[in-house]
Scaffold this motif. Structure first.
Motif, PDB file in Angstrom:
ATOM      1  N   SER A 149       0.039   1.382   2.085  1.00 16.67           N
ATOM      2  CA  SER A 149      -1.193   1.189   1.301  1.00 16.67           C
ATOM      3  C   SER A 149      -1.289   2.349   0.310  1.00 16.67           C
ATOM      4  O   SER A 149      -0.845   3.454   0.605  1.00 16.67           O
ATOM      5  CB  SER A 149      -2.397   1.225   2.250  1.00 16.67           C
ATOM      6  N   ILE A 150      -1.862   2.088  -0.867  1.00 19.79           N
ATOM      7  CA  ILE A 150      -2.032   3.219  -1.790  1.00 19.79           C
ATOM      8  C   ILE A 150      -3.472   3.744  -1.748  1.00 19.79           C
ATOM      9  O   ILE A 150      -3.806   4.671  -2.476  1.00 19.79           O
ATOM     10  CB  ILE A 150      -1.599   2.906  -3.244  1.00 19.79           C
ATOM     11  N   GLY A 151      -4.303   3.187  -0.894  1.00 22.01           N
ATOM     12  CA  GLY A 151      -5.664   3.714  -0.788  1.00 22.01           C
ATOM     13  C   GLY A 151      -6.603   2.663  -0.247  1.00 22.01           C
ATOM     14  O   GLY A 151      -6.281   1.474  -0.203  1.00 22.01           O
ATOM     15  N   ASP A 152      -7.793   3.118   0.148  1.00 18.61           N
ATOM     16  CA  ASP A 152      -8.759   2.216   0.773  1.00 18.61           C
ATOM     17  C   ASP A 152      -9.607   1.506  -0.268  1.00 18.61           C
ATOM     18  O   ASP A 152     -10.812   1.766  -0.396  1.00 18.61           O
ATOM     19  CB  ASP A 152      -9.644   3.004   1.742  1.00 18.61           C
ATOM     20  N   TYR A 153      -8.973   0.680  -1.045  1.00 13.60           N
ATOM     21  CA  TYR A 153      -9.660  -0.171  -2.014  1.00 13.60           C
ATOM     22  C   TYR A 153      -8.760  -1.382  -2.209  1.00 13.60           C
ATOM     23  O   TYR A 153      -7.553  -1.299  -1.989  1.00 13.60           O
ATOM     24  CB  TYR A 153      -9.886   0.553  -3.348  1.00 13.60           C
ATOM     25  N   VAL A 154      -9.365  -2.504  -2.609  1.00  4.70           N
ATOM     26  CA  VAL A 154      -8.590  -3.742  -2.674  1.00  4.70           C
ATOM     27  C   VAL A 154      -8.232  -4.078  -4.119  1.00  4.70           C
ATOM     28  O   VAL A 154      -9.104  -4.166  -4.979  1.00  4.70           O
ATOM     29  CB  VAL A 154      -9.381  -4.925  -2.061  1.00  4.70           C
ATOM     30  N   LEU A 155      -6.940  -4.242  -4.365  1.00  5.22           N
ATOM     31  CA  LEU A 155      -6.457  -4.716  -5.668  1.00  5.22           C
ATOM     32  C   LEU A 155      -6.067  -6.179  -5.509  1.00  5.22           C
ATOM     33  O   LEU A 155      -5.909  -6.664  -4.399  1.00  5.22           O
ATOM     34  CB  LEU A 155      -5.244  -3.885  -6.096  1.00  5.22           C
ATOM     35  N   SER A 156      -5.867  -6.870  -6.628  1.00  3.10           N
ATOM     36  CA  SER A 156      -5.531  -8.299  -6.525  1.00  3.10           C
ATOM     37  C   SER A 156      -4.101  -8.528  -6.088  1.00  3.10           C
ATOM     38  O   SER A 156      -3.739  -9.629  -5.695  1.00  3.10           O
ATOM     39  CB  SER A 156      -5.721  -9.018  -7.853  1.00  3.10           C
ATOM     40  N   GLY A 157      -3.253  -7.523  -6.212  1.00  7.78           N
ATOM     41  CA  GLY A 157      -1.851  -7.723  -5.848  1.00  7.78           C
ATOM     42  C   GLY A 157      -1.140  -6.404  -5.603  1.00  7.78           C
ATOM     43  O   GLY A 157      -1.690  -5.326  -5.864  1.00  7.78           O
ATOM     44  N   GLY A 158       0.101  -6.497  -5.131  1.00  5.31           N
ATOM     45  CA  GLY A 158       0.865  -5.290  -4.816  1.00  5.31           C
ATOM     46  C   GLY A 158       1.675  -4.752  -5.986  1.00  5.31           C
ATOM     47  O   GLY A 158       2.478  -3.826  -5.812  1.00  5.31           O
ATOM     48  N   GLU A 159       1.480  -5.300  -7.205  1.00  4.55           N
ATOM     49  CA  GLU A 159       2.279  -4.843  -8.352  1.00  4.55           C
ATOM     50  C   GLU A 159       1.948  -3.399  -8.721  1.00  4.55           C
ATOM     51  O   GLU A 159       2.850  -2.580  -8.920  1.00  4.55           O
ATOM     52  CB  GLU A 159       2.080  -5.760  -9.563  1.00  4.55           C
ATOM     53  N   LEU A 160       0.648  -3.089  -8.820  1.00  5.85           N
ATOM     54  CA  LEU A 160       0.285  -1.700  -9.160  1.00  5.85           C
ATOM     55  C   LEU A 160       0.710  -0.746  -8.041  1.00  5.85           C
ATOM     56  O   LEU A 160       1.305   0.300  -8.326  1.00  5.85           O
ATOM     57  CB  LEU A 160      -1.211  -1.590  -9.473  1.00  5.85           C
TER      58      LEU A 160
END
Ligand code: SAM
Length: 231
Positions: A149-160
């Motif tokens: 995980s890159i942090g405790d927030y939700v992005l729409s996808g794993g690209e970033l």
């Protein structure tokens, strides 16, 4: 006679990154700029984006489906991800133990410099960018070596997250930064300034560079940076 691999040769071996995504062209602009572009040109790293949809079957090449047990949203299917990883592994010349398959997930281990330093030891990183409401758990159970995980927030996808990891890891490759000294080498980070020494905004007082940094006294500069740097 078998050629001996020197430690210098090992260090300069190209690191292979594969990013598995349903939006392979979404990564192009970032990969084509600055240090990441130079690193590819210098053959320090190679980056390939793979379209997971190409491994989906059926007329519509669907990569998602409804969750078992019901609930909101759709789930990334296991078969196209399996197919994409298999096709990389089949063509790879890298030994299994030098390859790491990573699934981006909110439940994964948090990415930090220590994790990046550990991952730079692999020759090939296969990065799976999730989408939808989540990824079929069998990818984590049977295909990925670890979840990050890159942090405790939700992005729409794993690209970033994949680009973040790619750059964080690449910075530990000798030659990537193009200079021997970097902020990381200085045990953390400290505030930096450049010219002008005094900047006058449209309103209010002038913004000044701290005296300690302007006087050229290296002891004072070091002390200031120690006191103002990250712990
Ligand atoms: N509710 C889902 C969950 O808890 O897993 C959110 C899924 S998110 C919308 C879609 C995908 O984006 C995830 O499967 C993951 O691959 C990626 N993703 C989103 N935020 C992330 C983060 N902070 N770190 C790593 N991956 C992330």
């Amino acid at each position: 006679m078998k050629k001996k691999t020197t430690s210098a040769a090992r260090r300069t071996a190209v690191k292979r990154f594969h990013i598995l995504t349903i939006f392979p062209h979404g990564l192009d602009s970032y990969l084509g700029e600055s240090l990441l572009r130079h690193a590819q040109e210098k053959k320090l790293i190679s980056v390939e984006a793979h379209d997971i949809r190409a491994f989906a079957t059926g007329k519509h090449r669907k990569t998602d489906d409804r969750p078992f047990g019901g609930g909101p949203g759709m789930v990334f299917k296991v078969e196209p991800i399996y197919g994409a990883v298999e096709s990389i592994v089949r063509r790879s010349r890298v030994a299994r133990k030098k390859r790491r398959v990573i699934l981006f997930s909110l439940r994964g281990k948090k990415l930090d410099a220590r994790v990046a330093r550990r991952l730079v030891r692999y020759d090939e990183l296969v990065l799976i960018a999730g989408r939808y409401e989540g990824v079929d758990e069998r990818v984590a159970e049977h295909i990925a070596d670890e979840e990050i995980s890159i942090g405790d927030y939700v992005l729409s996808g794993g690209e970033l997250p994949a680009l973040v990891l790619l750059e964080a890891v690449s910075r530990f490759i000798p030659g990537f930064l193009g200079k021997s000294e970097s902020l990381e080498d200085m045990k953390g980070s400290y505030p930096t300034y450049t010219r002008p020494e005094i900047f006058v905004p449209k309103k209010g007082k002038a913004w000044r560079v701290p005296n300690a940094l302007r006087e050229g006294d290296h002891k004072k500069i070091e002390e200031w940076r120690r006191n103002h740097g990250s712990k």
